[in-house]
Design an enzyme around this catalytic site. Structure first.
Site, PDB file in Angstrom:
ATOM      1  N   THR A   1      40.184  37.015  47.116  1.00  0.00           N
ATOM      2  CA  THR A   1      39.689  35.755  47.687  1.00  0.00           C
ATOM      3  C   THR A   1      40.827  34.918  48.258  1.00  0.00           C
ATOM      4  O   THR A   1      40.673  34.272  49.286  1.00  0.00           O
ATOM      5  CB  THR A   1      38.948  34.946  46.597  1.00  0.00           C
ATOM      6  OG1 THR A   1      37.779  35.669  46.241  1.00  0.00           O
ATOM      7  CG2 THR A   1      38.558  33.565  47.072  1.00  0.00           C
TER       8      THR A   1
ATOM      9  N   SER B   1      39.173  43.036  45.403  1.00  0.00           N
ATOM     10  CA  SER B   1      39.629  43.819  44.242  1.00  0.00           C
ATOM     11  C   SER B   1      38.488  44.570  43.569  1.00  0.00           C
ATOM     12  O   SER B   1      38.721  45.385  42.672  1.00  0.00           O
ATOM     13  CB  SER B   1      40.380  42.943  43.243  1.00  0.00           C
ATOM     14  OG  SER B   1      39.500  42.178  42.470  1.00  0.00           O
TER      15      SER B   1
ATOM     16  N   THR C   1      40.631  38.198  41.872  1.00  0.00           N
ATOM     17  CA  THR C   1      40.537  37.858  40.448  1.00  0.00           C
ATOM     18  C   THR C   1      39.600  38.796  39.670  1.00  0.00           C
ATOM     19  O   THR C   1      39.739  38.931  38.464  1.00  0.00           O
ATOM     20  CB  THR C   1      40.029  36.408  40.257  1.00  0.00           C
ATOM     21  OG1 THR C   1      38.731  36.292  40.830  1.00  0.00           O
ATOM     22  CG2 THR C   1      40.973  35.408  40.886  1.00  0.00           C
ATOM     23  N   ASP C   2      38.662  39.442  40.391  1.00  0.00           N
ATOM     24  CA  ASP C   2      37.610  40.167  39.665  1.00  0.00           C
ATOM     25  C   ASP C   2      38.141  41.330  38.822  1.00  0.00           C
ATOM     26  O   ASP C   2      37.617  41.602  37.744  1.00  0.00           O
ATOM     27  CB  ASP C   2      36.542  40.684  40.644  1.00  0.00           C
ATOM     28  CG  ASP C   2      35.727  39.536  41.228  1.00  0.00           C
ATOM     29  OD1 ASP C   2      35.775  38.424  40.665  1.00  0.00           O
ATOM     30  OD2 ASP C   2      35.047  39.749  42.254  1.00  0.00           O
TER      31      ASP C   2
HETATM   32  N1  ASP Z   1      35.843  39.350  44.849  1.00  0.00           N
HETATM   33  C1  ASP Z   1      37.141  38.732  44.851  1.00  0.00           C
HETATM   34  C2  ASP Z   1      38.159  39.795  44.448  1.00  0.00           C
HETATM   35  O1  ASP Z   1      38.271  40.119  43.303  1.00  0.00           O
HETATM   36  C3  ASP Z   1      37.162  37.582  43.906  1.00  0.00           C
HETATM   37  C4  ASP Z   1      38.456  36.787  43.822  1.00  0.00           C
HETATM   38  O2  ASP Z   1      39.494  37.181  44.285  1.00  0.00           O
HETATM   39  O3  ASP Z   1      38.415  35.696  43.202  1.00  0.00           O
HETATM   40  O4  ASP Z   1      38.838  40.319  45.301  1.00  0.00           O
END
Ligand code: ASP
Length: 332
Positions: free
Chosen positions: A12, A54, A85-86
């Protein structure tokens, strides 16, 4: 001034709005240009290891990230990896096994909002990650997020939207980063030279038990997988339903010399399969392992790493119960 390498992987933090929703597209160079204050802290070079959500992270991609760090290890004082973050907690655990005894910091960060969003947490997280990577006392794999430095083997994403997305599970944060200053609580010791691994087994599954689950699911998985992690109930229980189907299913994994690791679906305080009869009756000898105080993320990734090095059960057992980067704090 320290010399830090930024390894960008997407997430993100590097996402732009498209007609199909947020997609990573912002380059490593562009991320750095969006936080020019980083240039006052250190010299930075940047590499774009990949640019993906991710959700699409894989063990092969962990090996690729570790290889980028390995080839640059001697030239830099530290590394910052921007990441979605995922699956960041899985990647942090993976890098903790793939890069052991790192005497330099390998810092993961990301954001809940794109660096281009008005209310973004990306700028602060990047600044904090670089501040942490520039500290003399920083070493090893760490997540820096929302002002907290969390050991790579102890992190879990517990919130899908809030800025404080990550918690350190059953272990105190290593430091706080406030206004660019690192307030350290715990300093990691390094024992011996840095060690890189370059192999991981991706055929490892994790199953979360639900009441009434049919044990035949485990037989199906056995056809495809070299190892299995089962998230049981509470401190440690596996259903029986009067026919011992789960125990029998575990025995078949044992006959094929394939490890089964029990862990708990409860985030905090770990497992103890010996406490209840429903835990003890499931244990099936040498191939049966227990995660105790390891997080589920660290457990599944450690098994992938071990199976990348050996297929011999006694060695799998020895490696699994050898603590690495404080993944295993105690065994009940
Ligand atoms: N879907 C995103 C990822 O993990 C979520 C994020 O980065 O907060 O790439």
């Amino acid at each position: 001034m320290k010399h830090i390498l930024l390894v960008a992987t997407g997430g993100t933090i590097a996402s732009e709005q498209s007609e199909n929703g947020l997609v990573p597209g912002i380059s490593a160079r562009h991320l750095l240009e969006s936080v020019p204050e980083i240039g006052e802290l250190c010299h930075v070079d940047a590499v774009q290891a990949m640019n993906l959500d991710s959700t699409d992270m894989t063990p092969e991609r962990w090996l690729h990230i570790a290889a980028r760090i390995r080839e640059a290890y001697a030239q830099y004082d530290g590394f910052v990896i921007t990441h979605g973050t995922d699956t960041m907690a899985y990647t942090a655990a993976a890098l903790s096994y793939l890069i052991q005894n790192a005497d330099k910091p390998v810092v993961l960060t990301g954001a809940q909002r794109s660096i281009f969003a008005q209310d973004t947490d990306a700028r602060r997280n990047m600044m904090d990650a670089f501040a942490y990577a520039c500290e003399d006392d920083s070493s090893g794999v760490t997540i820096v997020f929302d002002g907290k430095a969390i050991l790579g083997t102890r992190a879990r994403k517990l919130r899908t939207r809030s800025r404080n997305a990550f918690e350190s599970i059953d272990y105190p944060p290593l430091a706080q980063v406030r206004d660019g200053k690192v307030l350290r609580f715990i300093r990691m010791e390094c024992h011996g030279p840095v060690q890189f691994s370059d192999c991981m087994e991706d055929k490892v599954a994790m199953v979360k038990l639900v009441p009434g689950m049919d044990a035949r699911i485990l037989a199906d998985l056995r056809r495809y997988c070299r190892g299995l992690v089962v998230e049981g109930f509470g401190v440690g229980g596996v259903p029986d339903y009067g026919d011992g189907a789960f125990r029998q299913a575990f025995s078949r994994w044992a006959q094929e010399q394939k490890p089964v690791v029990m862990t708990t679906q409860v985030p905090y305080e770990g497992s103890d399969m010996a406490l209840y009869e429903v835990g003890r009756r499931a244990q099936t000898g040498e191939s049966f392992l227990e995660a105790y105080t390891m997080t589920s993320e660290a457990t599944v990734v450690k098994l992938m790493w071990i199976l990348g090095q050996t297929r011999a059960l006694p060695e799998i057992r020895r490696m699994f119960y050898t603590p690495i980067a404080h993944d295993l704090l105690w065994m009940a």
